[in-house]
Design a protein around this motif. Structure first.
Motif, mmCIF file in Angstrom:
data_model
loop_
_atom_site.group_PDB
_atom_site.id
_atom_site.type_symbol
_atom_site.label_atom_id
_atom_site.label_comp_id
_atom_site.label_asym_id
_atom_site.label_seq_id
_atom_site.Cartn_x
_atom_site.Cartn_y
_atom_site.Cartn_z
ATOM 1 N N ALA A 1 0.845 -1.195 0.000
ATOM 2 C CA ALA A 1 0.000 0.000 0.000
ATOM 3 C C ALA A 1 0.870 1.231 0.000
ATOM 4 C CB ALA A 1 -0.932 0.003 1.206
ATOM 5 N N ALA A 2 0.575 2.148 -0.912
ATOM 6 C CA ALA A 2 1.302 3.405 -0.973
ATOM 7 C C ALA A 2 0.775 4.358 0.088
ATOM 8 C CB ALA A 2 1.160 4.020 -2.359
ATOM 9 N N ALA A 3 1.431 5.520 0.214
ATOM 10 C CA ALA A 3 1.043 6.488 1.229
ATOM 11 C C ALA A 3 -0.345 7.049 0.973
ATOM 12 C CB ALA A 3 2.071 7.614 1.290
ATOM 13 N N ASN A 4 -0.770 7.123 -0.267
ATOM 14 C CA ASN A 4 -2.095 7.650 -0.592
ATOM 15 C C ASN A 4 -3.203 6.613 -0.448
ATOM 16 O OD1 ASN A 4 -1.513 6.002 -2.720
ATOM 17 N ND2 ASN A 4 -1.589 7.609 -4.312
ATOM 18 N N GLY A 5 -2.872 5.428 0.009
ATOM 19 C CA GLY A 5 -3.859 4.394 0.241
ATOM 20 C C GLY A 5 -4.069 3.435 -0.900
ATOM 21 N N ARG A 6 -3.500 3.705 -2.057
ATOM 22 C CA ARG A 6 -3.659 2.798 -3.183
ATOM 23 C C ARG A 6 -2.825 1.532 -2.972
ATOM 24 N NH1 ARG A 6 -3.616 6.669 -8.605
ATOM 25 N NH2 ARG A 6 -5.483 7.899 -8.030
ATOM 26 N N ARG A 7 -3.405 0.441 -3.422
ATOM 27 C CA ARG A 7 -2.742 -0.853 -3.209
ATOM 28 C C ARG A 7 -2.210 -1.370 -4.529
ATOM 29 N NH1 ARG A 7 -5.873 -5.230 -0.359
ATOM 30 N NH2 ARG A 7 -7.309 -4.953 -2.108
ATOM 31 N N TYR A 8 -1.133 -2.144 -4.408
ATOM 32 C CA TYR A 8 -0.483 -2.720 -5.575
ATOM 33 C C TYR A 8 -0.162 -4.183 -5.270
ATOM 34 C CZ TYR A 8 0.184 2.151 -6.913
ATOM 35 O OH TYR A 8 -0.014 3.476 -7.227
ATOM 36 N N ARG A 9 -0.307 -4.982 -6.304
ATOM 37 C CA ARG A 9 0.104 -6.387 -6.211
ATOM 38 C C ARG A 9 1.479 -6.483 -6.875
ATOM 39 N NH1 ARG A 9 -3.236 -10.404 -5.204
ATOM 40 N NH2 ARG A 9 -5.034 -9.253 -6.057
ATOM 41 N N ILE A 10 2.450 -6.990 -6.149
ATOM 42 C CA ILE A 10 3.843 -7.011 -6.606
ATOM 43 C C ILE A 10 4.347 -8.443 -6.629
ATOM 44 C CG2 ILE A 10 6.191 -6.189 -6.158
ATOM 45 C CD1 ILE A 10 4.955 -3.832 -4.657
ATOM 46 N N MET A 11 5.143 -8.762 -7.668
ATOM 47 C CA MET A 11 5.796 -10.065 -7.761
ATOM 48 C C MET A 11 7.257 -9.809 -8.130
ATOM 49 S SD MET A 11 4.906 -13.395 -10.148
ATOM 50 C CE MET A 11 3.355 -13.685 -9.306
ATOM 51 N N ALA A 12 8.145 -10.516 -7.502
ATOM 52 C CA ALA A 12 9.588 -10.350 -7.742
ATOM 53 C C ALA A 12 10.234 -11.700 -7.914
ATOM 54 C CB ALA A 12 10.235 -9.599 -6.588
ATOM 55 N N ARG A 13 11.290 -11.709 -8.714
ATOM 56 C CA ARG A 13 12.036 -12.951 -8.895
ATOM 57 C C ARG A 13 13.513 -12.582 -9.104
ATOM 58 N NH1 ARG A 13 10.832 -18.008 -12.989
ATOM 59 N NH2 ARG A 13 12.530 -19.360 -12.219
ATOM 60 N N SER A 14 14.344 -13.255 -8.341
ATOM 61 C CA SER A 14 15.792 -13.022 -8.434
ATOM 62 C C SER A 14 16.419 -14.051 -9.358
ATOM 63 C CB SER A 14 16.434 -13.096 -7.044
ATOM 64 O OG SER A 14 15.904 -12.091 -6.190
ATOM 65 N N TYR A 15 17.337 -13.594 -10.173
ATOM 66 C CA TYR A 15 18.026 -14.473 -11.125
ATOM 67 C C TYR A 15 19.538 -14.372 -10.880
ATOM 68 C CZ TYR A 15 13.658 -14.659 -13.706
ATOM 69 O OH TYR A 15 12.354 -14.844 -14.062
ATOM 70 N N ALA A 16 20.164 -15.525 -10.815
ATOM 71 C CA ALA A 16 21.633 -15.553 -10.680
ATOM 72 C C ALA A 16 22.258 -15.366 -12.055
ATOM 73 C CB ALA A 16 22.070 -16.870 -10.058
ATOM 74 N N GLY A 17 23.252 -14.605 -12.113
ATOM 75 C CA GLY A 17 23.915 -14.352 -13.393
ATOM 76 C C GLY A 17 25.184 -13.528 -13.175
#
Length: 480
Positions: free
Chosen positions: A134-150
């Motif tokens: 959730a950002a400071a203005n109250g809006r929500r976000y769905r986040i996905m992250a993936r780490s790659y070795a390289g």
């Protein structure tokens, strides 16, 4: 006063079956609609999340492919990232490396990275794990992250605004709430109408019951077409009407018989008094009138005593003291009382009774006395009256038989009724009130037994009194 009136109104309303049925019907409807709507809401939210996750995963896969193709070309990587972000509104993509930080992002304005609330990364850094932020203005976000070795390693972040999803789910919740409210109103209205319609047979039955009076006890309500739930009630009510009709008819006949039987001695007393007072009489004539009146007074007194005994005997809560008695001794006491009458009539009294019975001694002697008195009055000189007993598997039977005139077949079914007398002349002569055998039957009912008669004209009558047999448990209880 108004509070009391409101309380009475509330009690009257809540006491209505139709209102209760309406309440439960409305409650069930609301619960079912709410449960179904909640389940659909959960399925819809899960489906939206699944679609979002697929979009996020596809974006990560596309950016990772571009990252491998353009390892040293940051400009080309930025171009690929912008293309992926521009396909769906509200998608934000950025790639970071441990040493360089964010190497590319798209679009250029990113509320997650630029807002006053710092973005700290995944709370659980697992491959392709999504979370909400959730950002400071109250809006929500769905986040996905993936780490790659390289060489060097990199982490790809894809965020999607949940504003459209939240608005969609909020609209669904409002629609669900509106549907629940409408369903509640419809359920209350329709449920009350249905309940009132379903309760019409009950109201109809109440009207029929209200119309019944003493003159309509012959009416039966089970003949009408009732719902299954009311058939048993209607049948039970018919049985109640039958019992009331029988009791009412018995009381009516009893009242008529009492009035008829009391009228005769009263007329005799009045007639004799009027004749005696019609002119001057001698002391002997006055004495004869008084003696005749005393006989009628005795008959009236006996009749009243008998009626009082029958009234007490018919009470359902009448309880008796029933010790264990020797039948031979009780029969001998009654025979001794009637021996003088038997000797005067030239009738033999024979006592062959044996055994024991649990009975009230006064009532047992009264029953035997009534039977012996009837037998002696109807047995000619030279005859005999006998008392004996037989033992059946569950009964002890005391039998009184005579060799008298007997009872006609048409009179036999009625001799146990009150005031019934086959020989009307004998009754009018003061030799009975027509209540003796009725009293014997009441005494047997009080003891849980039965009375049975067998008779043949010119050969005599046999009366059988059946008492429940004495068991070991009964004997022990009486001894205690």
């Amino acid at each position: 006063m108004s509070l009391k009136h409101a309380t009475e109104t509330l009690r009257r309303v809540t006491g209505s079956i139709a209102v209760r049925l309406t309440f439960w019907y409305a409650l069930l409807s609301v619960v079912l609609i709410a449960a179904a709507g909640s389940a659909l809401y959960w399925v819809l939210a899960a489906q939206l999340r699944h679609v979002d996750n697929q979009i996020l995963a596809s974006k990560i896969h596309a950016v990772h492919s571009a990252l491998r193709r353009h390892t040293g070309n940051t400009e080309a990587l930025r171009h690929e990232t912008q293309l992926e972000a521009s396909t769906i509104r509200g998608v934000y993509i950025w790639v970071s490396r441990p040493a360089e930080g964010v190497i590319t992002r798209s679009p250029s304005s990113n509320p997650i990275l630029e807002g006053p609330r710092p973005f700290a990364g995944s709370p659980a850094p697992l491959p392709e794990k999504e979370w909400k932020w959730a950002a400071a203005n109250g809006r929500r976000y769905r986040i996905m992250a993936r780490s790659y070795a390289g060489n060097p390693p990199a982490t790809i972040y894809v965020a999607m605004s949940m504003a459209q999803e939240d608005n969609f789910l909020a609209a669904y919740r409002r629609a669900l709430l509106l549907a629940i409210v409408l369903a509640l109103l419809v359920a209350l209205g329709a449920g009350y109408l249905i309940a009132r319609r379903g309760m019409r047979p009950v109201a109809r039955l109440a009207e029929i019951v209200d119309e019944l009076g003493a003159g309509q006890l012959h009416r039966r309500v089970a003949d009408e077409h009732w719902p299954n739930e009311l058939r048993t009630l209607a049948a039970n009510f018919d049985r109640l009407l039958g019992r009331l009709e029988t009791s009412f008819n018995r009381i009516s006949r009893f009242s008529a018989d009492v009035a008829h039987e009391l009228r005769t001695p009263l007329h005799i007393l009045r007639g004799e008094a009027e004749i005696t007072l019609s002119r001057q009489r001698s002391p002997a004539e006055y004495q004869a009138c008084i003696e005749s009146a005393m006989e009628e007074y005795g008959r009236l007194s006996g009749m009243v005593d008998a009626l009082l005994f029958l009234a007490r005997a018919e009470q359902s809560d009448a309880r008796l003291d029933k010790p264990v008695l020797d039948v031979r001794e009780e029969a001998a006491a009654v025979c001794a009382f009637y021996q003088a009458m038997a000797d005067e009539l030239g009738v033999a009294l024979i006592n062959r009774a044996i055994g024991s019975v649990a009975a009230n001694p006064g009532l047992l002697r009264r029953a035997l006395g009534n039977l012996l008195g009837n037998a002696l009055r109807h047995t000619p000189a030279g005859g005999q009256v006998s008392i004996w007993t037989t033992i059946q598997p569950s009964l002890l039977q005391i039998i009184v038989s005579d060799s008298g005139s007997g009872i006609a077949p048409e009179d036999l079914p009625h001799v146990l009724d009150r005031f019934y007398c086959a020989d009307t002349a004998r009754l009018r002569q003061g030799q009975g009130t027509g209540l003796g055998l009725a009293i014997v039957r009441s005494i047997m009912h009080l003891h849980g037994g039965e009375i049975a008669l067998q008779s043949e004209l010119g050969r005599g009558t046999t009366v059988t009194l059946s008492f429940p047999i004495i068991t070991t448990e009964t004997l022990a209880s009486h001894q205690r």
